[in-house]
Design a protein around this motif. Structure first.
Motif, short mmCIF file in Angstrom:
data_model
loop_
_atom_site.label_atom_id
_atom_site.label_comp_id
_atom_site.label_asym_id
_atom_site.label_seq_id
_atom_site.Cartn_x
_atom_site.Cartn_y
_atom_site.Cartn_z
N ASP A 222 9.66 -0.29 -12.82
CA ASP A 222 10.39 -0.67 -11.62
C ASP A 222 9.40 -1.05 -10.42
O ASP A 222 9.74 -1.97 -9.51
N LEU A 223 8.15 -0.58 -10.45
CA LEU A 223 7.23 -0.84 -9.37
C LEU A 223 6.50 -2.08 -9.65
O LEU A 223 5.83 -2.74 -8.64
N LEU A 224 6.62 -2.65 -10.88
CA LEU A 224 5.89 -3.88 -11.05
C LEU A 224 6.88 -5.01 -10.80
O LEU A 224 6.69 -6.08 -10.60
N ALA A 225 8.28 -4.80 -10.81
CA ALA A 225 9.19 -5.78 -11.12
C ALA A 225 9.12 -6.64 -10.08
O ALA A 225 9.29 -7.97 -10.11
N GLY A 226 9.13 -6.28 -8.45
CA GLY A 226 8.91 -7.15 -7.57
C GLY A 226 7.83 -7.73 -7.03
O GLY A 226 7.62 -8.06 -5.94
N ARG A 227 6.73 -7.76 -8.09
CA ARG A 227 5.57 -8.02 -7.63
C ARG A 227 4.57 -9.17 -8.56
O ARG A 227 4.99 -9.33 -9.54
N ASP A 228 4.17 -9.81 -7.52
CA ASP A 228 3.34 -10.95 -8.24
C ASP A 228 1.77 -10.48 -8.55
O ASP A 228 1.42 -10.31 -7.32
N LEU A 229 1.43 -10.25 -9.60
CA LEU A 229 -0.03 -9.78 -9.93
C LEU A 229 -0.80 -11.08 -9.69
O LEU A 229 -0.53 -12.19 -10.18
N ASP A 230 -2.02 -10.96 -9.13
CA ASP A 230 -3.09 -11.73 -9.12
C ASP A 230 -3.25 -11.98 -10.48
O ASP A 230 -3.27 -11.13 -11.41
N ALA A 231 -4.14 -13.19 -10.88
CA ALA A 231 -4.61 -13.73 -12.24
C ALA A 231 -5.27 -12.64 -12.93
O ALA A 231 -5.26 -12.41 -13.86
N GLY A 232 -6.24 -11.98 -12.10
CA GLY A 232 -7.20 -10.83 -12.63
C GLY A 232 -6.43 -9.60 -13.37
O GLY A 232 -6.65 -9.19 -14.34
N SER A 233 -5.58 -9.21 -12.35
CA SER A 233 -4.79 -8.08 -12.62
C SER A 233 -3.77 -8.53 -13.87
O SER A 233 -3.75 -7.72 -14.76
N GLN A 234 -3.18 -9.70 -13.73
CA GLN A 234 -2.20 -10.10 -14.78
C GLN A 234 -3.03 -10.09 -16.12
O GLN A 234 -2.34 -9.55 -17.18
N ALA A 235 -4.16 -10.46 -16.16
CA ALA A 235 -5.07 -10.68 -17.47
C ALA A 235 -5.26 -9.26 -17.71
O ALA A 235 -5.39 -8.94 -19.10
N LEU A 236 -5.71 -8.29 -16.91
CA LEU A 236 -6.05 -6.83 -17.54
C LEU A 236 -4.68 -6.20 -18.07
O LEU A 236 -4.74 -5.67 -19.06
#
Ligand code: 6GU
Length: 252
Positions: A222-236
Motif C-alpha cells: 500500500d505504501l508503494l501503490a500511490g508512488r512513482d519510483l525514479d528509474a534507479g529505485s525501480q531497477a533496484l
C-alpha cells in the motif's frame, strides 16, 4: 516544544515518556511535558468528571465543564496558543507526515478521553483535530498520547544523538527501514551480508535502498501503490523481485 496533556491518569503519561530518547529530550530542555487532571478542576466533593450518556446505553461521558476549566487553565499557562488534539479511534490515522507537522509546532495540547469519550460539544468548540493511532480500541487516550509524545519528542532538534537516525527511519521517505546487523559477523543464526563488510559505501547505500524498497513491496505494498519510483529505485526493486521469485521457486 511544549506539550500539555489533559488526562485523568497523569502518572501513566509521565511514566511512559520519562525514559530513553524522549526522557533525555526533556532533561535537555528540548521538550516540556505538562499534565493536567480535570479532577483538579471540579468543584464537587466527589470530583466528578463524567456522567451517563443522553439517549441511554452503557458507559459514561466526560462532561464539558471540568474539561472547559482545565483547557482554560492550560491556555493561560503559556503565551502561545496551543493546537488542541483529541486522541480517539474516530480521529484521522496518525502518520509520520502528521508527526513531522505536529513536531514543528511550538506547542500542542493533547486531550485524552476515558470511558465512552468526551461530550461532543467539547470537540466542536475546543478541539482543533482528532487523531487515532490505529484501527483498534484502547481503553483511553493516554497510551495514544504517549505514542504521540514519543514520536514528536524524538524529532526535536538535538534529541537524537545522531540526526541521521531520523532521516533513515522507516517512513521518513515513505519506505520501511532496511535490515541492520552488528557483531559478530558469523553466528549460528546466520552471517552478515557480504556487501555491508565491503567498505564500498555506494554499494552499501544501494543495497540498503534495495532492501527498503523490497521489504516495502513485500510487507506494505500500500505504501508503494500511490508512488512513482525514479528509474534507479525501480531497477533496484525489479532486481529484488526477480531474486525473490527465484528464491521462492527454490523453496518448491
Ligand atoms: Cl487515540 N484512543 C483510543 N481510546 N483508542 C484508540 C486510539 C486513540 N487510537 C486507536 N485506538
Amino acid at each position: 516544544m511544549r506539550i500539555d496533556v489533559v488526562t485523568l491518569f497523569p502518572g501513566l503519561v509521565r511514566e511512559c515518556v520519562s525514559v530513553g530518547v524522549v526522557g533525555r529530550a526533556q532533561k535537555r530542555g528540548l521538550l516540556q511535558v505538562y499534565t493536567w487532571n480535570p479532577r483538579d478542576h471540579t468543584h464537587d466533593p466527589h470530583r466528578t468528571v463524567d456522567a451517563t450518556s443522553y439517549g441511554g446505553g452503557p458507559g459514561m461521558v466526560m462532561m464539558i465543564e471540568p474539561l472547559r476549566r482545565t483547557l482554560a487553565a492550560v491556555s493561560g499557562a503559556a503565551a502561545e496558543p496551543a493546537h488542541v488534539v483529541y486522541l480517539s479511534p474516530q480521529g484521522a490515522r496518525l502518520t509520520q507526515d502528521k508527526v513531522v507537522a505536529l513536531a514543528g509546532l511550538p506547542r500542542i495540547t493533547l486531550l485524552c478521553g476515558r470511558y465512552e469519550g468526551v461530550d461532543e460539544r467539547v470537540l466542536a468548540h475546543a478541539v482543533d483535530e482528532e487523531v487515532s493511532i490505529g484501527d483498534y480500541v484502547l481503553s483511553g487516550g493516554e497510551l495514544a498520547a504517549a505514542v504521540v509524545i514519543d514520536a514528536l519528542g524524538r524529532l526535536q532538534e538535538g534529541a537524537l544523538n545522531d540526526a541521521r537516525s531520523a532521516l533513515e527511519d522507516s517512513f521518513s521517505d515513505g519506505l520501511l527501514d532496511c535490515p541492520h546487523y552488528a557483531k559478530p559477523v558469523h553466528d549460528a543464526w546466520g552471517s552478515v551480508p557480504e556487501v555491508l563488510l565491503s567498505g564500498d559505501h555506494a554499494a552499501i547505500a544501494r543495497w540498503r535502498r534495495q532492501q527498503a524498497l523490497g521489504r516495502t513491496w513485500l510487507r506494505r505494498p500500500d505504501l508503494l501503490a500511490g508512488r512513482d519510483l525514479d528509474a534507479g529505485s525501480q531497477a533496484l526493486l525489479d532486481a529484488f523481485r526477480l531474486n525473490h521469485a527465484k528464491a521462492s521457486d527454490g523453496e518448491n
